[in-house]
Scaffold this motif. Structure first.
Motif, PDB file in Angstrom:
ATOM      1  N   GLN A 111      11.674 -30.608 -16.687  1.00  0.00           N
ATOM      2  CA  GLN A 111      11.128 -29.771 -16.672  1.00  0.00           C
ATOM      3  C   GLN A 111      11.487 -29.111 -18.157  1.00  0.00           C
ATOM      4  N   GLN A 112      12.721 -29.944 -18.599  1.00  0.00           N
ATOM      5  CA  GLN A 112      13.651 -29.962 -19.681  1.00  0.00           C
ATOM      6  C   GLN A 112      12.233 -30.209 -21.013  1.00  0.00           C
ATOM      7  N   LEU A 113      11.622 -32.093 -20.606  1.00  0.00           N
ATOM      8  CA  LEU A 113      10.458 -32.284 -21.490  1.00  0.00           C
ATOM      9  C   LEU A 113       9.723 -32.095 -20.939  1.00  0.00           C
ATOM     10  N   THR A 114       8.713 -31.512 -20.243  1.00  0.00           N
ATOM     11  CA  THR A 114       7.361 -31.759 -20.314  1.00  0.00           C
ATOM     12  C   THR A 114       6.890 -29.929 -19.982  1.00  0.00           C
ATOM     13  N   THR A 115       8.131 -28.702 -20.528  1.00  0.00           N
ATOM     14  CA  THR A 115       7.704 -27.684 -20.092  1.00  0.00           C
ATOM     15  C   THR A 115       7.938 -27.005 -21.999  1.00  0.00           C
ATOM     16  N   ASN A 116       7.451 -27.233 -23.000  1.00  0.00           N
ATOM     17  CA  ASN A 116       8.314 -26.720 -23.937  1.00  0.00           C
ATOM     18  C   ASN A 116       6.604 -26.330 -24.630  1.00  0.00           C
ATOM     19  N   GLY A 117       5.734 -27.483 -25.471  1.00  0.00           N
ATOM     20  CA  GLY A 117       4.312 -27.578 -25.571  1.00  0.00           C
ATOM     21  C   GLY A 117       4.885 -27.802 -26.624  1.00  0.00           C
ATOM     22  N   GLN A 118       3.745 -26.618 -27.971  1.00  0.00           N
ATOM     23  CA  GLN A 118       4.161 -27.021 -29.252  1.00  0.00           C
ATOM     24  C   GLN A 118       4.204 -28.282 -29.651  1.00  0.00           C
ATOM     25  N   ASN A 119       5.187 -28.562 -30.602  1.00  0.00           N
ATOM     26  CA  ASN A 119       4.974 -30.400 -31.221  1.00  0.00           C
ATOM     27  C   ASN A 119       6.256 -30.362 -30.423  1.00  0.00           C
ATOM     28  N   ASP A 128      26.174 -25.255  -3.509  1.00  0.00           N
ATOM     29  CA  ASP A 128      26.468 -23.541  -2.932  1.00  0.00           C
ATOM     30  C   ASP A 128      27.547 -23.805  -4.134  1.00  0.00           C
ATOM     31  N   ALA A 129      28.748 -24.428  -4.737  1.00  0.00           N
ATOM     32  CA  ALA A 129      29.818 -24.615  -5.704  1.00  0.00           C
ATOM     33  C   ALA A 129      29.235 -24.582  -6.867  1.00  0.00           C
ATOM     34  N   ILE A 130      28.172 -24.619  -7.026  1.00  0.00           N
ATOM     35  CA  ILE A 130      27.827 -25.283  -8.975  1.00  0.00           C
ATOM     36  C   ILE A 130      26.923 -23.917  -8.970  1.00  0.00           C
ATOM     37  N   GLU A 131      27.550 -23.393  -9.886  1.00  0.00           N
ATOM     38  CA  GLU A 131      27.011 -22.197 -10.847  1.00  0.00           C
ATOM     39  C   GLU A 131      26.112 -22.710 -12.612  1.00  0.00           C
ATOM     40  N   VAL A 132      24.102 -22.349 -11.732  1.00  0.00           N
ATOM     41  CA  VAL A 132      23.028 -22.460 -12.472  1.00  0.00           C
ATOM     42  C   VAL A 132      22.736 -22.146 -13.664  1.00  0.00           C
ATOM     43  N   PRO A 133      23.234 -22.495 -14.969  1.00  0.00           N
ATOM     44  CA  PRO A 133      22.987 -21.910 -16.563  1.00  0.00           C
ATOM     45  C   PRO A 133      22.082 -21.405 -16.246  1.00  0.00           C
ATOM     46  N   ALA A 134      21.287 -19.579 -16.823  1.00  0.00           N
ATOM     47  CA  ALA A 134      20.620 -18.392 -16.992  1.00  0.00           C
ATOM     48  C   ALA A 134      18.872 -20.551 -17.466  1.00  0.00           C
ATOM     49  N   SER A 135      19.551 -20.496 -18.212  1.00  0.00           N
ATOM     50  CA  SER A 135      18.178 -21.939 -18.935  1.00  0.00           C
ATOM     51  C   SER A 135      17.714 -22.431 -17.907  1.00  0.00           C
ATOM     52  N   VAL A 136      18.368 -22.947 -17.149  1.00  0.00           N
ATOM     53  CA  VAL A 136      18.053 -23.763 -15.809  1.00  0.00           C
ATOM     54  C   VAL A 136      17.011 -23.145 -15.294  1.00  0.00           C
ATOM     55  N   LYS A 137      16.913 -21.680 -14.899  1.00  0.00           N
ATOM     56  CA  LYS A 137      16.303 -21.126 -14.082  1.00  0.00           C
ATOM     57  C   LYS A 137      15.222 -20.581 -14.740  1.00  0.00           C
ATOM     58  N   ASP A 138      15.979 -20.281 -15.806  1.00  0.00           N
ATOM     59  CA  ASP A 138      14.431 -19.617 -16.392  1.00  0.00           C
ATOM     60  C   ASP A 138      12.396 -21.056 -16.600  1.00  0.00           C
ATOM     61  N   LEU A 139      13.644 -21.815 -16.131  1.00  0.00           N
ATOM     62  CA  LEU A 139      12.423 -23.099 -16.644  1.00  0.00           C
ATOM     63  C   LEU A 139      11.301 -23.334 -15.103  1.00  0.00           C
ATOM     64  N   GLU A 140      11.444 -22.646 -14.166  1.00  0.00           N
ATOM     65  CA  GLU A 140      11.208 -22.328 -12.602  1.00  0.00           C
ATOM     66  C   GLU A 140      10.133 -21.499 -13.273  1.00  0.00           C
ATOM     67  N   GLY A 141       8.710 -22.258 -12.944  1.00  0.00           N
ATOM     68  CA  GLY A 141       8.103 -22.204 -12.478  1.00  0.00           C
ATOM     69  C   GLY A 141       6.906 -22.456 -14.212  1.00  0.00           C
ATOM     70  N   LYS A 142       7.828 -22.997 -14.672  1.00  0.00           N
ATOM     71  CA  LYS A 142       6.634 -23.551 -16.249  1.00  0.00           C
ATOM     72  C   LYS A 142       5.936 -23.985 -15.827  1.00  0.00           C
ATOM     73  N   PRO A 143       4.654 -24.457 -16.427  1.00  0.00           N
ATOM     74  CA  PRO A 143       3.983 -25.489 -16.288  1.00  0.00           C
ATOM     75  C   PRO A 143       3.949 -26.804 -17.164  1.00  0.00           C
ATOM     76  N   LYS A 144       3.781 -27.794 -15.742  1.00  0.00           N
ATOM     77  CA  LYS A 144       4.263 -29.022 -16.441  1.00  0.00           C
ATOM     78  C   LYS A 144       3.177 -29.970 -17.496  1.00  0.00           C
ATOM     79  N   GLN A 145       3.320 -29.841 -19.060  1.00  0.00           N
ATOM     80  CA  GLN A 145       2.876 -30.541 -19.661  1.00  0.00           C
ATOM     81  C   GLN A 145       2.658 -32.138 -19.964  1.00  0.00           C
ATOM     82  N   THR A 146       2.174 -32.427 -19.011  1.00  0.00           N
ATOM     83  CA  THR A 146       2.284 -34.346 -19.648  1.00  0.00           C
ATOM     84  C   THR A 146       0.604 -35.092 -19.489  1.00  0.00           C
ATOM     85  N   VAL A 147       1.336 -36.524 -19.959  1.00  0.00           N
ATOM     86  CA  VAL A 147       0.153 -37.245 -19.430  1.00  0.00           C
ATOM     87  C   VAL A 147       0.606 -38.736 -18.985  1.00  0.00           C
ATOM     88  N   VAL A 148      -0.434 -39.342 -18.123  1.00  0.00           N
ATOM     89  CA  VAL A 148       0.211 -39.784 -17.680  1.00  0.00           C
ATOM     90  C   VAL A 148      -0.458 -41.495 -17.316  1.00  0.00           C
TER      91      VAL A 148
END
Length: 436
Positions: free
Chosen positions: A170-178, A400-420
């Motif tokens: 998600q971190q590397l495929t949902t950015n777009g732009q450049n 259950d003991a892991i605190e998920v940062p807000a930045s990760v939660k923000d990625l949920e639902g973002k469309p994947k933009q990639t080429v295979v």
């Protein structure tokens, strides 16, 4: 400061050329002509400096006048705007948390510094800078977020299909732009080979202004030295002046930066190279025979590297002195089963959650300490990524003991933009030309 190629000590280029060309035409890697020694009074009083102050002193020594002091300070303050705490877990057991940057991985140090340096050197109206990068996991996200929106740059990230975690993808495929992401039907080594082949292709180099954001780029290596000096500064405040570092090692840029810091005068007693089943280097340290092999997939995917690029830099620093190398580095490797067991051991012992890479570093540290008892030496293992990036690895209790940062939660639902693409250079080259 000039830089030479590990394949040609007579070559001399300036920092700007080393950054933009990334890899010399002779396929070596750039290293500083001389490794500067930092003053003893600076090292002895590191505890009096902030991270950004330490970073400026170290970078100034390595770069000399390549970037004016005020500009270099501005780059560092913008790039390294997060903390890297050393946390005590037990007697002489500390963890250096390097996951507090935007992509939640240690590679934010290198990616953000490099992107700012490249942006600084780029001039309006120049040819677009095409940055090619192969990733086994965390590099892609760090580079994507580091370069996102940087003018006059275009980033192409290659990653092995099905071999990175969902959050990493998600971190590397949902950015777009450049930012462009390509799934390669192969391994990280295949992705890295395609990038290297592109740098050696005359037609691509004629058409594009190519550079790399992998740890082969010297601008990635330099800022990674900062956190070793800063960790030592924090230990000094704890009354500790002797340290060993256990480093999760894949492409060996992380531990390479630590060794560079040591060469600059940081008093490190020993380095521990901790790997997964991709044990090319630990085997070399035992046998003296360097035998790269195809990488295998593991739980600690960012370390799935069978032929680590940065090993040539480490050998260069030791001038191929295997005896000296073994005196300063010990290698360990662990299976996935051992990694899973270790994650539980760390949680049960410290109520602390580690990602698979970090677990391997802790295991290596404890194994080394068992054979090298010394109450004066602080053992520091590097935590290289936030555990939330590997949700499938943990038992429900640990998850259950892991605190998920807000930045990760923000990625949920973002469309994947990639080429295979297949693992084929002609297909990759054709993609670059058609989409250039």
């Amino acid at each position: 400061m000039d830089f030479y190629s590990t394949n040609n000590p007579d070559l001399r280029v300036g920092f700007k050329e080393a950054v933009f060309n990334s890899m010399p035409q002779d396929k070596g890697l750039y290293m500083p002509v001389t490794i500067p020694q930092l003053p003893a009074n600076f090292i002895d009083n590191l505890d009096e400096y902030t991270l950004s102050e330490i970073a400026f002193h170290v970078a100034s020594a390595l770069l000399e006048d390549a970037i004016p002091a005020d500009d270099l300070k501005a780059i560092i303050n913008d790039a390294i705007n997060f903390y890297a705490p050393v946390v005590k877990l037990g007697d002489n057991v500390y963890v250096l948390e390097l996951f507090h940057g935007p992509s939640l991985a240690f590679k934010d140090f290198g990616a953000r510094f490099m992107s700012r340096v490249m942006g600084y050197f780029l001039k309006d109206g120049e040819k677009v800078l095409d940055v090619l990068v192969a990733t086994s996991g965390d590099t892609g996200g760090a580079v994507a977020l580091g370069f996102l929106g940087v003018p006059n740059t275009r980033i192409t990230i290659l990653y092995p299909k099905g071999k990175v975690s969902p959050i990493q993808e998600q971190q590397l495929t949902t950015n777009g732009q450049n930012i462009r992401a390509i799934e390669i039907d192969g391994t990280f080594d295949d992705c890295q080979a395609l990038v290297k082949q592109a740098f050696g292709d005359a037609e691509l180099n004629e058409k594009f202004r190519l550079t790399s954001a992998n740890s082969i780029n010297i601008a990635r290596l330099i800022p990674q030295t900062f956190y070793y000096f800063n960790a030592y500064a924090q230990l000094l405040r704890e009354g500790k002046s002797k340290v060993v570092f256990a480093v999760p090692s894949g492409n060996f840029g992380n531990i390479g930066a630590g060794l560079l810091a040591w060469k600059m005068g940081l008093p490190v007693e020993h380095f521990i190279a901790a790997t997964n089943a991709n044990d090319t280097v630990p085997q070399f340290l035992k046998s003296g025979k360097y035998e790269p092999k195809p990488s295998v997939q593991t739980l600690s995917n960012a370390m799935d590297v069978g032929n680590p690029s940065n090993w040539v830099r480490i050998m260069d620093m030791f001038k191929d002195d295997l005896k000296g190398l073994n005196q300063q580095i010990t290698g360990y490797s662990y299976t996935d089963a051992e990694t899973e067991t270790t994650i539980k051991q760390v949680f049960d012992k410290y109520n602390y959650v580690v990602c698979p890479h970090t677990a391997i570093a802790w295991k290596a540290l404890t194994d080394w300490q068992a054979d090298n008892t010394n109450d004066e030496v602080a053992g520091v293992f590097l935590s290289t990524a936030h555990p939330c990036k590997f949700p499938d690895v943990f038992t429900p209790e640990i998850a259950d003991a892991i605190e998920v940062p807000a930045s990760v939660k923000d990625l949920e639902g973002k469309p994947k933009q990639t080429v295979v693409l297949p693992n084929d250079f002609d297909a990759f080259k054709s993609y670059l030309i058609k989409n250039g």
